[in-house]
Design an enzyme around this catalytic site. Structure first.
Site, PDB file in Angstrom:
ATOM      1  N   TYR A 159       0.875  -1.039  -0.389  1.00 47.15           N
ATOM      2  CA  TYR A 159      -0.134   0.346   0.000  1.00 47.15           C
ATOM      3  C   TYR A 159       0.854   1.276  -0.085  1.00 47.15           C
ATOM      4  CZ  TYR A 159      -3.231   3.528   2.365  1.00 47.15           C
ATOM      5  OH  TYR A 159      -3.981   4.444   2.358  1.00 47.15           O
ATOM      6  N   LYS A 163       1.044   4.301  -2.827  1.00 39.86           N
ATOM      7  CA  LYS A 163       1.326   5.460  -2.700  1.00 39.86           C
ATOM      8  C   LYS A 163       2.112   6.456  -2.427  1.00 39.86           C
ATOM      9  CE  LYS A 163      -3.672   5.696  -0.694  1.00 39.86           C
ATOM     10  NZ  LYS A 163      -4.470   6.464  -1.632  1.00 39.86           N
TER      11      LYS A 163
END
Lengths: 253, 446
Positions: A159, A163
Site C-alpha cells: 500500500y 501511495k
C-alpha cells in the site's frame, strides 16, 4: 466554477463510497456544491453517500461505476461525467485499499491488484480527467496520498509503495499542469480511523475521516499544494525520511 | 486571473486591434461552438473577465481615441481605450471624465460593462448615464446602441458584465474643468454615526465625497474614518504659481511591487499600524487643500501592482450597497468581519445617489461599503455568506465586478431584474456565446 475562497460547484469523486470522500463532499455541500458524481464500485456505500447528499439538498447527485483496475473504462468515465454535469471544478481521488503486507499472501496477482487499486488505476483515471480539465481551463484535483508513502513501512509496504508512486505521479502532474488553470492538491493523512483500517490498532496521531475532510477544506481555502493530516506530520516525516534504516526498522508499527 | 489574483482560469487570448478583429474571433468561436468574452485591463477583482477554456478578446490594443469634440466635450474612443489615456488627452484641453473609479487603469468598455461609479455618484450617477452611444460586437453582428438607439440593448450592456458582446467603441460626454486640481476638504470622524452624518452633510455641498474607514477599529471607535470631499478647483483657488499651467496633468507611478511575496504582507500588525498612522496623520478638519487629479481620484495607482502585496493566495473585495433604511448593515458588516477575525484591509464608505436605468447596474440610493479582504482565512467564506444574507435582507446587493464568491441563490434577490436582462442577452445571443466565469458561477451553470 471554483469560487475565490476555493469552493467548487461541480465535483467528481473517484472512490465515492469512501468515508473521507463522504465527509468532504458533505462539507462542500454546505458551501457551493451544485452537482456531484460519485464514482465507485461499492454499491452500498456509494448509494448511502448519494442518499445523504440528496437529503442535504444537493441539486444533482449522480452515481457511476468506477473500477480502478478497469483502465479501459477510464476515458469513457470522463465522458459519462462530462455528459452528466458539464464540467468538473474538483476531482477527488479517494479510491484505494490497504490490502495485505504478509509476504505469503502476496501472490503476483495480489500485488498487481493492490498496486492497481492504489496507484495504476487512480493515476490512469486522474490523467484522463486532467486532460479534460486542462481543456476547460480551470479546476482542481485533490488526491489522497498517505504518509505511508512518504517513508514506506513494512506493516503496509505494498500500500505504502503504491501511495508513494501515486504521490510522485501527482507531484509531476502538478508541475505538468502549471499554467493550465488546473491545480493539484496532494493530501497526506496518517492513520485514519475508517472501514479501511478497521481492526487495526490505531497508530499515534490517528485522526478521523472528519479531520481529514476539515483539513482538505482548509487546504482548498489556502490554495495548498500539499495537505498533511495532522499538520505535524510535515515535520515528523522530514525526520523520518532521513532516519537510518537500522533505526527505522526498529520503530514499532 | 482577476485583480484579486485568485481563482484564475486559462483561456485563449486574442489581441484585438480593431472591431474587425473582434468580429473575426466571435465568428470563429461561434462556428466552433465555443465561448467568448472581452477582457480589458483586468481590474475586476474576481472572475468577471475570465472565460475558462474559451476565447478571450484582449481589447487593450484597441485603444485609439477617435474623435474629440473640444467645443461640446464629447469624445469617441475605442473600447480598449483607458481612462488613463483619455485623461492625458482631455485634461490639458479642459475636459474631465464624467465618472472615474478609484483607478484610472480601466478601459472604457470595462467602465460600461461594470457601469462603474466614482466619488461623485451621489450627484452624477454611474458611467452609463453619460454615454451617448456604443458600438457592440454581439453574437450576431455589430450594432450601434445608445440611450436613444435600441435602449433595451444599450441598458443591457451597461452593467451587463460583457455578456451582451464586446464594446468596441464608446462615445461619452465629458465634464468641463477650469483646472486639473481639486479643492479638498479633509475631516476625521471618530465613529460610524459621525462619519455617515458628515458624509450626508458634505454630499450636499461637494461634487466628490468618500470616507476611508479604519476596518480594525472596534467598540466605540467602530467606523472611525477620514472623510474627503472635493470639487474641481477654479482658477482662483490655485496658488499663483500653479495658475500658469492650470490644466497640467502628469500622473506618476513612483512605486511598484515588483514580485508577489511568498506570503501576504497584509497582516494584522502591519495593517493596525498603517490604519493608526493614516487616521492620526489626517487633520481634524482642513479646508481648501489643493490636490492633483491623481492624488484625489487614483491614490492607489501610485503603486504599480499593489495587489501583489497580498501574496500568492490573493484577496477579494466585498462591496455592498444597502438602501439608506438599511444603514445599520454597514455597522453589522464591520462587526461580523471583525468577529470572524477577517482583516478588512482597505475599507471605503460612500453614499450613492439615484440608480441607473440598467437592470444589472450595481448602485442604488443608499450606503456602499467596500472592503479588501485577504483570502485564505478559514472563516472568510462563512462570514461573507452571512453578510450576504444581511445585505439581501435589507434590500441591498453586492457588486459583481468585485465579486468572487456570491451564493447563486441570492443573485435574483439582489438583482431582481436579472431574468429580464438575461432575456435581452439571449435574444441577441441565443447560443450563449458570451459567457464569463463569473456568470457560470453566479448562475450555477456548467
Amino acid at each position: 466554477m471554483n469560487d475565490a475562497t476555493g469552493m467548487p460547484q461541480r465535483v467528481v469523486v473517484l472512490g465515492g463510497g469512501s468515508e473521507i470522500a463522504r465527509a468532504l463532499v458533505v462539507r462542500l455541500a454546505a458551501h457551493r456544491l451544485r452537482a456531484v458524481v460519485l464514482a465507485g464500485r461499492d454499491d452500498a456505500s456509494l448509494e448511502a453517500a448519494a442518499r445523504e447528499l440528496e437529503a442535504l439538498g444537493v441539486p444533482q447527485v449522480e452515481r457511476t461505476r468506477f473500477e480502478a483496475n478497469d483502465v479501459a473504462d477510464h476515458e469513457a468515465l470522463v465522458h459519462r461525467v462530462l455528459e452528466r454535469i458539464g464540467s468538473v471544478d474538483l476531482l477527488l481521488v479517494a479510491a484505494g485499499s490497504l490490502g495485505t503486507a504478509e509476504l505469503d499472501a502476496l501472490t503476483p496477482e495480489v500485488v498487481a491488484q493492490l498496486v492497481g487499486t492504489n496507484f495504476t488505476g487512480p493515476a490512469a483515471a486522474t490523467a484522463a480527467f486532467a486532460r479534460a480539465m486542462r481543456d476547460q481551463g480551470s479546476g482542481r484535483i485533490v488526491v489522497l496520498s498517505s504518509v505511508a508513502g512518504v517513508r514506506v513501512r513494512r506493516s503496509n509496504f505494498v500500500y505504502g509503495a503504491a501511495k508513494a508512486g501515486l504521490d510522485g505521479f501527482c507531484q509531476g502532474l502538478a508541475d505538468a499542469l502549471e499554467g493550465t488553470g488546473v491545480q493539484v492538491t496532494i493530501v497526506r493523512p496518517g492513520f485514519v480511523r475508517t472501514r479501511m483500517t478497521a481492526g487495526l490498532a490505531a497508530a499515534p496521531l490517528a485522526v478521523g475521516a472528519d479531520d481529514v475532510a476539515d483539513a482538505i477544506v482548509r487546504g482548498l481555502e489556502r490554495g495548498a499544494d500539499v495537505v498533511w493530516v495532522p499538520a505535524v506530520f510535515q515535520v515528523l516525516l522530514a525526520f523520518a525520511r532521513h532516519l537510518p534504516r537500522a533505526l527505522w526498522r526498529r520503530i514499532p508499527s | 486571473m482577476g485583480f484579486g489574483r485568485a481563482a484564475g482560469s486559462v483561456a485563449t487570448l486574442h489581441e484585438a486591434r480593431t472591431a474587425r478583429d473582434v468580429e473575426r474571433v466571435v465568428a470563429d468561436a461561434r462556428a466552433a461552438g465555443g465561448r467568448v468574452l472581452a477582457r480589458g485591463l483586468g481590474r475586476a477583482y474576481g472572475d468577471a473577465a475570465q472565460c475558462a477554456g474559451g476565447e478571450l478578446v484582449d481589447c487593450t490594443p484597441m485603444a485609439r481615441l477617435l474623435e474629440l469634440d473640444s467645443e461640446h466635450g464629447v469624445v469617441r474612443a475605442e473600447g480598449g481605450c483607458s481612462i488613463a489615456s483619455l485623461l492625458r488627452t482631455c485634461v490639458p484641453r479642459g475636459w474631465f471624465v464624467p465618472v472615474t473609479p478609484g483607478t484610472r487603469h480601466v478601459t472604457l468598455g470595462g467602465a460600461v460593462a461594470a457601469d462603474v461609479h466614482g466619488k461623485n455618484h451621489h450627484r452624477d450617477g454611474s458611467f452609463g448615464g453619460h454615454v451617448v452611444a456604443l458600438e457592440v460586437v454581439g453574437a450576431s453582428g455589430t450594432a450601434r446602441v445608445g440611450p436613444g438607439l435600441d435602449p433595451e440593448r444599450y441598458w443591457a450592456t451597461v452593467g451587463g458584465m460583457g455578456l451582451t458582446g464586446v464594446v468596441t467603441e464608446v462615445t461619452v460626454k465629458l465634464r468641463r474643468i477650469a483646472t486639473s486640481r481639486l479643492a479638498v476638504t479633509t475631516e476625521r470622524a471618530p465613529d460610524l454615526d459621525a462619519c455617515m452624518a458628515r458624509l450626508t452633510e458634505l454630499d450636499a455641498g461637494h461634487g466628490y465625497t468618500v470616507a476611508w474607514v479604519d476596518g480594525l477599529a472596534s467598540g466605540g471607535r467602530l467606523g472611525r474614518s477620514v472623510i474627503t470631499a472635493g470639487d474641481h478647483a477654479a482658477l482662483d483657488d490655485l496658488p499663483a504659481g500653479m495658475r500658469a499651467d492650470a490644466l497640467a496633468y502628469d500622473p506618476r507611478t513612483p512605486l511598484s511591487v515588483p514580485v508577489a511575496p511568498p506570503v501576504s504582507l497584509v497582516g494584522r500588525g502591519t495593517l493596525r499600524a498603517f490604519n493608526e498612522a493614516w487616521y492620526r496623520k489626517a487633520p481634524r478638519r482642513r479646508v481648501g487643500e489643493i490636490q492633483s487629479i491623481a492624488q484625489f481620484f487614483h491614490p492607489l495607482d501610485a503603486v504599480r501592482d499593489w495587489n501583489r502585496l497580498y501574496g500568492p493566495r490573493g484577496f477579494t473585495q466585498y462591496q455592498l450597497v444597502v438602501p439608506f433604511s438599511g444603514a445599520d448593515v454597514v455597522r453589522r458588516t464591520l462587526e461580523l468581519l471583525q468577529r470572524a477575525h477577517v482583516l478588512p484591509a482597505l475599507c471605503v464608505l460612500k453614499s450613492f445617489g439615484s440608480a441607473s436605468a440598467a437592470p444589472m447596474s450595481f448602485p442604488m440610493p443608499g450606503w456602499t461599503l467596500a472592503a479588501d479582504l485577504p483570502l485564505g482565512s478559514p472563516a472568510l467564506a462563512g462570514v461573507l455568506d452571512e453578510i450576504d444574507g444581511v445585505v439581501a435582507g435589507a434590500g441591498g446587493r453586492v457588486y459583481l465586478a468585485k465579486d468572487g464568491r456570491l451564493r447563486p441563490e441570492l443573485l435574483s434577490t439582489m438583482y431582481p431584474r436579472v431574468a429580464e436582462w438575461r432575456a435581452v442577452c439571449e435574444r441577441h445571443d441565443p447560443e450563449q456565446l458570451f459567457v464569463s466565469d463569473l456568470w457560470r458561477r453566479v448562475a450555477a451553470v456548467a
